[in-house]
Motif scaffolding. Structure first.
Motif, PDB file in Angstrom:
ATOM      1  N   ASP A   1       0.801  -1.256  -0.001  1.00  0.00           N
ATOM      2  CA  ASP A   1      -0.110  -0.411   0.133  1.00  0.00           C
ATOM      3  C   ASP A   1       0.814   1.338   0.077  1.00  0.00           C
ATOM      4  O   ASP A   1       1.708   1.164   0.642  1.00  0.00           O
ATOM      5  CB  ASP A   1      -1.421   0.190   1.420  1.00  0.00           C
ATOM      6  CG  ASP A   1      -1.676   1.007   1.111  1.00  0.00           C
ATOM      7  OD1 ASP A   1      -2.870   1.466  -0.188  1.00  0.00           O
ATOM      8  OD2 ASP A   1      -2.345   1.111   1.855  1.00  0.00           O
ATOM      9  N   ARG A   2       0.599   2.142  -0.680  1.00  0.00           N
ATOM     10  CA  ARG A   2       1.277   3.265  -1.182  1.00  0.00           C
ATOM     11  C   ARG A   2       0.171   4.924  -0.727  1.00  0.00           C
ATOM     12  O   ARG A   2      -0.955   4.397  -1.354  1.00  0.00           O
ATOM     13  CB  ARG A   2       2.292   3.585  -1.728  1.00  0.00           C
ATOM     14  CG  ARG A   2       2.144   3.463  -3.441  1.00  0.00           C
ATOM     15  CD  ARG A   2       3.161   4.369  -4.291  1.00  0.00           C
ATOM     16  NE  ARG A   2       2.785   4.871  -5.358  1.00  0.00           N
ATOM     17  CZ  ARG A   2       3.296   4.723  -6.290  1.00  0.00           C
ATOM     18  NH1 ARG A   2       4.004   3.971  -6.507  1.00  0.00           N
ATOM     19  NH2 ARG A   2       3.182   4.938  -7.625  1.00  0.00           N
ATOM     20  N   ALA A   3       0.472   5.688  -0.499  1.00  0.00           N
ATOM     21  CA  ALA A   3      -0.336   6.557  -0.913  1.00  0.00           C
ATOM     22  C   ALA A   3      -0.752   7.098  -2.250  1.00  0.00           C
ATOM     23  O   ALA A   3       0.176   6.801  -3.713  1.00  0.00           O
ATOM     24  CB  ALA A   3       0.268   8.272  -0.185  1.00  0.00           C
ATOM     25  N   GLY A   4      -2.161   6.520  -2.185  1.00  0.00           N
ATOM     26  CA  GLY A   4      -2.337   6.893  -3.622  1.00  0.00           C
ATOM     27  C   GLY A   4      -3.179   5.767  -4.695  1.00  0.00           C
ATOM     28  O   GLY A   4      -3.434   5.946  -5.498  1.00  0.00           O
ATOM     29  N   GLY A   5      -2.742   4.532  -3.256  1.00  0.00           N
ATOM     30  CA  GLY A   5      -3.440   3.061  -3.820  1.00  0.00           C
ATOM     31  C   GLY A   5      -2.483   2.352  -4.233  1.00  0.00           C
ATOM     32  O   GLY A   5      -0.908   2.072  -3.580  1.00  0.00           O
ATOM     33  N   PHE A   6      -2.709   0.771  -4.049  1.00  0.00           N
ATOM     34  CA  PHE A   6      -1.642  -0.304  -4.252  1.00  0.00           C
ATOM     35  C   PHE A   6      -0.614  -0.689  -5.684  1.00  0.00           C
ATOM     36  O   PHE A   6      -0.996  -0.379  -6.037  1.00  0.00           O
ATOM     37  CB  PHE A   6      -2.658  -2.106  -4.462  1.00  0.00           C
ATOM     38  CG  PHE A   6      -2.847  -1.524  -3.225  1.00  0.00           C
ATOM     39  CD1 PHE A   6      -2.628  -2.283  -2.131  1.00  0.00           C
ATOM     40  CD2 PHE A   6      -4.550  -1.473  -2.978  1.00  0.00           C
ATOM     41  CE1 PHE A   6      -3.243  -2.401  -0.889  1.00  0.00           C
ATOM     42  CE2 PHE A   6      -5.285  -1.609  -1.933  1.00  0.00           C
ATOM     43  CZ  PHE A   6      -5.077  -2.328  -0.705  1.00  0.00           C
ATOM     44  N   VAL A   7       0.788  -0.573  -5.441  1.00  0.00           N
ATOM     45  CA  VAL A   7       1.976  -0.984  -6.420  1.00  0.00           C
ATOM     46  C   VAL A   7       1.762  -2.632  -6.070  1.00  0.00           C
ATOM     47  O   VAL A   7       1.986  -3.345  -5.435  1.00  0.00           O
ATOM     48  CB  VAL A   7       2.878  -0.704  -5.553  1.00  0.00           C
ATOM     49  CG1 VAL A   7       4.474  -1.596  -6.318  1.00  0.00           C
ATOM     50  CG2 VAL A   7       2.765   0.931  -5.269  1.00  0.00           C
ATOM     51  N   VAL A   8       1.816  -2.961  -7.101  1.00  0.00           N
ATOM     52  CA  VAL A   8       1.641  -4.418  -7.052  1.00  0.00           C
ATOM     53  C   VAL A   8       2.887  -4.862  -8.059  1.00  0.00           C
ATOM     54  O   VAL A   8       3.077  -4.182  -8.998  1.00  0.00           O
ATOM     55  CB  VAL A   8       0.444  -5.102  -8.368  1.00  0.00           C
ATOM     56  CG1 VAL A   8       0.434  -6.441  -8.845  1.00  0.00           C
ATOM     57  CG2 VAL A   8      -0.785  -4.648  -7.528  1.00  0.00           C
ATOM     58  N   GLU A   9       4.369  -5.978  -7.520  1.00  0.00           N
ATOM     59  CA  GLU A   9       4.644  -6.195  -8.194  1.00  0.00           C
ATOM     60  C   GLU A   9       4.555  -7.590  -8.545  1.00  0.00           C
ATOM     61  O   GLU A   9       4.518  -8.402  -7.714  1.00  0.00           O
ATOM     62  CB  GLU A   9       6.300  -6.050  -7.328  1.00  0.00           C
ATOM     63  CG  GLU A   9       6.554  -4.735  -6.731  1.00  0.00           C
ATOM     64  CD  GLU A   9       7.910  -4.579  -6.228  1.00  0.00           C
ATOM     65  OE1 GLU A   9       8.592  -5.719  -5.661  1.00  0.00           O
ATOM     66  OE2 GLU A   9       8.752  -3.647  -5.983  1.00  0.00           O
ATOM     67  N   ALA A  10       4.783  -8.015  -9.694  1.00  0.00           N
ATOM     68  CA  ALA A  10       4.690  -9.337 -10.911  1.00  0.00           C
ATOM     69  C   ALA A  10       6.125 -10.065 -11.043  1.00  0.00           C
ATOM     70  O   ALA A  10       6.993  -9.003 -11.933  1.00  0.00           O
ATOM     71  CB  ALA A  10       3.901  -9.503 -11.437  1.00  0.00           C
ATOM     72  N   ASN A  11       6.376 -10.933 -10.389  1.00  0.00           N
ATOM     73  CA  ASN A  11       7.699 -11.783 -11.060  1.00  0.00           C
ATOM     74  C   ASN A  11       7.608 -12.728 -11.575  1.00  0.00           C
ATOM     75  O   ASN A  11       6.156 -13.530 -10.949  1.00  0.00           O
ATOM     76  CB  ASN A  11       9.133 -11.945  -9.757  1.00  0.00           C
ATOM     77  CG  ASN A  11       8.983 -10.586  -9.509  1.00  0.00           C
ATOM     78  OD1 ASN A  11      10.111 -10.594  -9.895  1.00  0.00           O
ATOM     79  ND2 ASN A  11       9.333  -9.958  -8.281  1.00  0.00           N
ATOM     80  N   GLY A  12       7.640 -13.369 -12.406  1.00  0.00           N
ATOM     81  CA  GLY A  12       7.884 -14.517 -13.348  1.00  0.00           C
ATOM     82  C   GLY A  12       8.480 -15.139 -14.301  1.00  0.00           C
ATOM     83  O   GLY A  12       9.619 -14.759 -14.416  1.00  0.00           O
ATOM     84  N   THR A  13       8.018 -16.076 -14.814  1.00  0.00           N
ATOM     85  CA  THR A  13       8.718 -16.703 -16.645  1.00  0.00           C
ATOM     86  C   THR A  13       7.614 -16.472 -17.386  1.00  0.00           C
ATOM     87  O   THR A  13       6.403 -16.690 -16.453  1.00  0.00           O
ATOM     88  CB  THR A  13       9.044 -17.617 -16.205  1.00  0.00           C
ATOM     89  OG1 THR A  13       8.792 -19.172 -15.597  1.00  0.00           O
ATOM     90  CG2 THR A  13      10.161 -18.002 -15.005  1.00  0.00           C
ATOM     91  N   LEU A  14       7.817 -16.284 -18.861  1.00  0.00           N
ATOM     92  CA  LEU A  14       7.223 -16.468 -19.777  1.00  0.00           C
ATOM     93  C   LEU A  14       7.913 -17.678 -20.774  1.00  0.00           C
ATOM     94  O   LEU A  14       9.011 -17.258 -20.623  1.00  0.00           O
ATOM     95  CB  LEU A  14       7.341 -15.255 -20.514  1.00  0.00           C
ATOM     96  CG  LEU A  14       6.711 -15.419 -22.289  1.00  0.00           C
ATOM     97  CD1 LEU A  14       5.184 -15.417 -22.083  1.00  0.00           C
ATOM     98  CD2 LEU A  14       7.082 -13.703 -22.985  1.00  0.00           C
ATOM     99  N   LYS A  15       6.954 -18.494 -21.320  1.00  0.00           N
ATOM    100  CA  LYS A  15       7.532 -19.702 -22.335  1.00  0.00           C
ATOM    101  C   LYS A  15       6.446 -19.337 -22.788  1.00  0.00           C
ATOM    102  O   LYS A  15       5.191 -20.009 -22.672  1.00  0.00           O
ATOM    103  CB  LYS A  15       7.286 -20.817 -20.842  1.00  0.00           C
ATOM    104  CG  LYS A  15       8.476 -20.620 -19.560  1.00  0.00           C
ATOM    105  CD  LYS A  15       8.933 -22.075 -19.601  1.00  0.00           C
ATOM    106  CE  LYS A  15       9.799 -21.965 -18.222  1.00  0.00           C
ATOM    107  NZ  LYS A  15      10.473 -23.043 -17.950  1.00  0.00           N
ATOM    108  N   ALA A  16       6.880 -19.633 -24.511  1.00  0.00           N
ATOM    109  CA  ALA A  16       6.842 -19.625 -25.595  1.00  0.00           C
ATOM    110  C   ALA A  16       7.351 -20.142 -26.586  1.00  0.00           C
ATOM    111  O   ALA A  16       8.287 -20.817 -26.960  1.00  0.00           O
ATOM    112  CB  ALA A  16       5.956 -18.544 -25.944  1.00  0.00           C
ATOM    113  N   LYS A  17       5.905 -20.862 -27.808  1.00  0.00           N
ATOM    114  CA  LYS A  17       6.992 -21.822 -28.230  1.00  0.00           C
ATOM    115  C   LYS A  17       6.097 -21.171 -29.554  1.00  0.00           C
ATOM    116  O   LYS A  17       4.564 -20.826 -29.654  1.00  0.00           O
ATOM    117  CB  LYS A  17       6.583 -23.454 -28.391  1.00  0.00           C
ATOM    118  CG  LYS A  17       7.188 -23.811 -27.201  1.00  0.00           C
ATOM    119  CD  LYS A  17       7.382 -25.519 -28.037  1.00  0.00           C
ATOM    120  CE  LYS A  17       7.922 -26.384 -26.923  1.00  0.00           C
ATOM    121  NZ  LYS A  17       9.791 -25.601 -26.900  1.00  0.00           N
TER     122      LYS A  17
END
Length: 178
Positions: free
Chosen positions: A56-72
């Motif tokens: 939570d920060r002033a003005g709203g939520f900050v969302v961090e997204a970590n992960g991987t993308l796999k595609a063929k």
């Protein structure tokens, strides 16, 4: 970061994102639409595994997204147009931040390296699917060439990119000795 009708939309509520570990997998229709959008022959698979964390920060939520993308994917060779199979395995990191009300359009803004992954959202939802789709677009090599590229260049009467550059004429010159 929005398109009029995102082909791979996966909206998440910022108030319920904490600790979620979504797996985003594109279905056949979404893959076909994304392939058309990105100029690919086809996308055989597209999966992103992501972990979400909020603060939570002033003005709203900050969302961090970590992960991987796999595609063929299958994309055309940039020279011969032959179909090339490509596997993509990319790390993902996004930070979804509330849209700033202090930003003035056409104002010059200095960005740090940390700011480059910030994606603004309006209201209470962000679109993780569209962020993944745009990451796929960035992972595609627009100048990919296959084994038939050289033969296609010769048949068309053109040389390699190295032979076409501004220093190509200098390549054949020899320096005289004094």
């Amino acid at each position: 970061m929005s398109t009029p009708n995102p082909e791979f939309s996966r909206p998440f509520d910022v108030r319920q994102a904490q600790g979620k570990q979504p797996r985003l997998e594109a279905d056949q229709a979404e893959r076909a639409a994304l392939a058309e959008r990105f100029g690919l022959v086809r996308i055989d698979s597209l999966v992103a595994d992501v972990e979400l964390a909020t603060r939570d920060r002033a003005g709203g939520f900050v969302v961090e997204a970590n992960g991987t993308l796999k595609a063929k994917i299958v994309q055309p060779c940039a020279v011969s147009a032959e179909d090339l199979d490509v596997s993509i395995d990319e790390p993902l990191f996004f930070r979804f931040v509330p849209r700033s009300t202090a930003h003035v359009p056409d104002e010059e803004v200095e960005l740090s390296a940390e700011d480059l992954d910030d994606i603004e959202y309006d209201g209470t939802h962000f679109d993780l699917g569209e962020a993944v789709a745009q990451s796929l677009a960035l992972a595609i090599d627009p100048f990919l060439t296959g084994p038939e590229a050289e033969a296609a260049r010769q048949a068309a009467g053109i040389g390699t990119p190295e032979d076409q550059g501004p220093f190509a004429a200098l390549k054949g010159l020899k320096m005289g000795k004094d």
